[in-house]
Design a protein around this motif. Structure first.
Motif, PDB file in Angstrom:
ATOM      1  N   LYS A 105       0.775  -1.129  -0.062  1.00 35.99           N
ATOM      2  CA  LYS A 105      -0.090  -0.120  -0.082  1.00 35.99           C
ATOM      3  C   LYS A 105       0.887   1.187  -0.009  1.00 35.99           C
ATOM      4  O   LYS A 105       1.650   1.392   0.876  1.00 35.99           O
ATOM      5  CB  LYS A 105      -0.941  -0.112   1.437  1.00 35.99           C
ATOM      6  CG  LYS A 105      -1.772  -1.173   1.371  1.00 35.99           C
ATOM      7  CD  LYS A 105      -2.987  -1.484   0.354  1.00 35.99           C
ATOM      8  CE  LYS A 105      -3.987  -2.303   0.675  1.00 35.99           C
ATOM      9  NZ  LYS A 105      -5.136  -2.281  -0.474  1.00 35.99           N
TER      10      LYS A 105
ATOM     11  N   GLU B 284      -4.803   6.188  -1.564  1.00 35.48           N
ATOM     12  CA  GLU B 284      -3.956   4.905  -1.560  1.00 35.48           C
ATOM     13  C   GLU B 284      -4.023   4.252  -2.939  1.00 35.48           C
ATOM     14  O   GLU B 284      -4.933   4.008  -3.530  1.00 35.48           O
ATOM     15  CB  GLU B 284      -4.488   4.045  -0.408  1.00 35.48           C
ATOM     16  CG  GLU B 284      -3.323   3.259   0.211  1.00 35.48           C
ATOM     17  CD  GLU B 284      -4.222   2.467   1.202  1.00 35.48           C
ATOM     18  OE1 GLU B 284      -3.180   2.629   2.235  1.00 35.48           O
ATOM     19  OE2 GLU B 284      -5.029   1.574   1.355  1.00 35.48           O
TER      20      GLU B 284
ATOM     21  N   THR C 127      -2.376   0.628  -4.507  1.00 38.40           N
ATOM     22  CA  THR C 127      -2.076  -0.684  -4.029  1.00 38.40           C
ATOM     23  C   THR C 127      -1.087  -1.258  -5.343  1.00 38.40           C
ATOM     24  O   THR C 127      -1.489  -1.286  -6.327  1.00 38.40           O
ATOM     25  CB  THR C 127      -3.053  -1.641  -4.020  1.00 38.40           C
ATOM     26  OG1 THR C 127      -4.043  -1.251  -3.029  1.00 38.40           O
ATOM     27  CG2 THR C 127      -2.481  -3.240  -3.607  1.00 38.40           C
TER      28      THR C 127
END
Length: 496
Positions: free
Chosen positions: A125, A169, A171
């Motif tokens: 992350k 965020e 990934t």
């Protein structure tokens, strides 16, 4: 001597036993080994033709005697002189039906386990920092620039990387293999919102492909009943009602309730609203309507029900089928305090008595201001001592004005058509003003009138089949509220 006479026991017995064990595992246990397998093992032992112990001892003694009585000669072995029973052929053990297929399935499972243990995907992350670009983020995480560029090119087909905001965020996925020292970049995911996301994956040929994914969402009804001790907003928020629902609730009653004067401590509220939840338990913000609400003010109950007609028009009606909507809202702002009424007063800036031709709502800077009714904007801009100012023309000779605004919502200018409840600007203190507030005026025939004294006709009334359909919805909503408010209790008769 024994080892040179024939095949060793372990070369014959162990395979036979192994066949029996496999058969037992597949068939359900050692007790289920067929007799044929046991017989086969017995036959193997017989076929080995092992001589009796006393015969072996005799031959051994005779050999020692010959060694001392005569000159040593090369040993000679004659197997034909042995009286041996004919070797019986080993009959293959019958296999149960489907054994080959079961063994193949077991082998496939083992292969997959071995592959999974040495080849898997890891993830990391990463939070977008101020001024970060997607390329910066990927390169900073040891992804080769060429691969990062290819992934961004694929992503750009459905998502503009420049839309990434601070705090978002991302990934990043890596393909790990113990036989390779460094993890291999295999893709990334960016979540657009609670439901939708964009995923970039590496293909077998090394290229990158983009896909858009959406989580499954299901609808639930939430019911909350409470008492107003401070204000509707403060107490509903403390009870867990989402902000978007509270603001919509206030808007619903802004047509006929003066929140500054009519709402008192000890009054009550009820609200039944939709909540949309993803499979992972996340609540979708801002989605879901109020389907039923009620304000319990001193001496009266004000229930409202959401109703959508055949043309798709949505309004809220009281139990008799009378629309709550009126040409103008009484309060075009949420959570504000009435700080000055209509009429003569001592001007706070000029210092002398002057006619105040509107009403003032004190509120924090930036609080949204709504169009009080449907109409067309006649003016939007700086206007004399009013500062930033908007005037809207409505039907039947009605006009409303909004002054001292901090700024206008994008797209608001002269000629723009607006809907009732649409945000047109934000509270400020521009012009001749001593602090953040909204100065609100209602004009009839071009003349300012006291907003508190304006009597406006109500909205439409339902009738005939439409009223019958609406009544059915009223009963349904009452039952739904009682069930949601008391999920373990049977439905009770409603006083509504």
């Amino acid at each position: 001597m024994f080892r040179r006479r024939g095949i060793g026991l372990r070369h014959v017995v162990f395979p036979a036993l192994a066949l029996g064990m496999i058969y037992a595992c597949v068939s359900g246990g050692p007790e289920q080994i067929p007799a044929t397998v046991a017989d086969s093992a017995s036959n193997v032992l017989m076929a080995a033709a092992v001589p009796a112990p006393d015969k072996i001892q005799a031959e051994h003694s005779q050999g020692l005697k010959s060694a001392f009585d005569s000159t040593p000669v090369a040993p000679s072995y004659t197997y034909a002189a042995r009286a041996e029973e004919p070797t019986k052929p080993i009959a293959p053990a019958p296999q149960p039906a489907g054994l080959s297929k079961q063994l193949a399935s077991i082998q496939t499972g083992i292969t997959k386990i071995l592959e999974a243990s040495s080849d898997f995907v890891d993830q990391k992350k990463v939070e977008v920092g101020k001024g970060d670009t997607l390329m910066d983020i990927l390169v900073r995480n040891n992804i080769p620039r060429e691969e990062a560029y290819s992934a961004i090119q694929a992503l750009s087909k459905v998502y503009d990387p420049r839309d990434l905001k601070d705090g978002r965020e991302i990934t990043v996925f890596f393909h790990r293999d113990p036989s390779i020292a460094d993890a291999k970049f295999s893709g990334l995911r960016i979540e657009r919102d609670t439901v939708n996301s964009v995923v970039v994956n590496r293909e077998d040929d090394g290229s990158f492909k983009v896909n858009q994914e959406a989580k499954t969402v299901h609808r639930e009804l939430k019911a909350i009943r409470g008492k107003i001790d401070n204000s509707l907003y403060v107490d509903a928020e403390a009870a867990g009602v989402p902000d978007s629902v509270i603001l919509e609730l206030i808007k619903l009653y802004s047509f006929g309730v003066d929140f500054q004067r009519e709402v008192q401590g000890g009054d009550t509220y009820e609200v039944l609203y939709e909540e949309y939840i993803t499979d992972d338990g996340s609540v979708v913000p801002g989605k879901g309507n109020i389907v039923y609400a009620q304000l319990g003010l001193t001496g009266r109950m004000l229930p409202l029900y959401r109703y959508e007609d055949k043309l798709g028009s949505v309004e809220y009606f009281d139990p008799s089928g009378q629309s709550a909507k009126k040409p103008l809202m009484k309060t075009p702002i949420d959570g504000a305090r009435l700080s000055s009424g209509f009429g003569m007063r001592r001007h706070p800036v000029l210092g002398y008595n002057k006619m105040h031709k509107g009403i003032d709502f004190a509120a924090p800077r930036g609080t949204p201001i709504y169009a009080a009714g449907d109409g067309v904007i006649e003016k939007a801009g700086r206007f004399s001592s009013y500062g930033n100012y908007v005037r809207i023309r409505h039907r039947a000779g009605l006009e409303t004005a909004y002054a001292h605004m901090n700024g206008f919502r994008s797209g608001i200018h002269a000629g723009t058509r607006v809907k009732q409840g649409q945000v047109i600007g934000y509270v400020g203190t521009t012009g001749r003003s001593t602090g953040p507030h909204l100065h609100y005026e209602i004009m009839i025939g071009g003349k300012q009138v006291n907003p508190a004294g304006v009597k406006l006709a109500g909205g439409r009334s339902l009738g005939g089949k439409e009223l019958k359909s609406f009544k059915s919805i009223v009963n349904q909503r009452n039952a739904e509220f009682d069930k949601a408010a008391h999920p373990t209790a049977p439905a009770v008769a409603s006083a509504r």
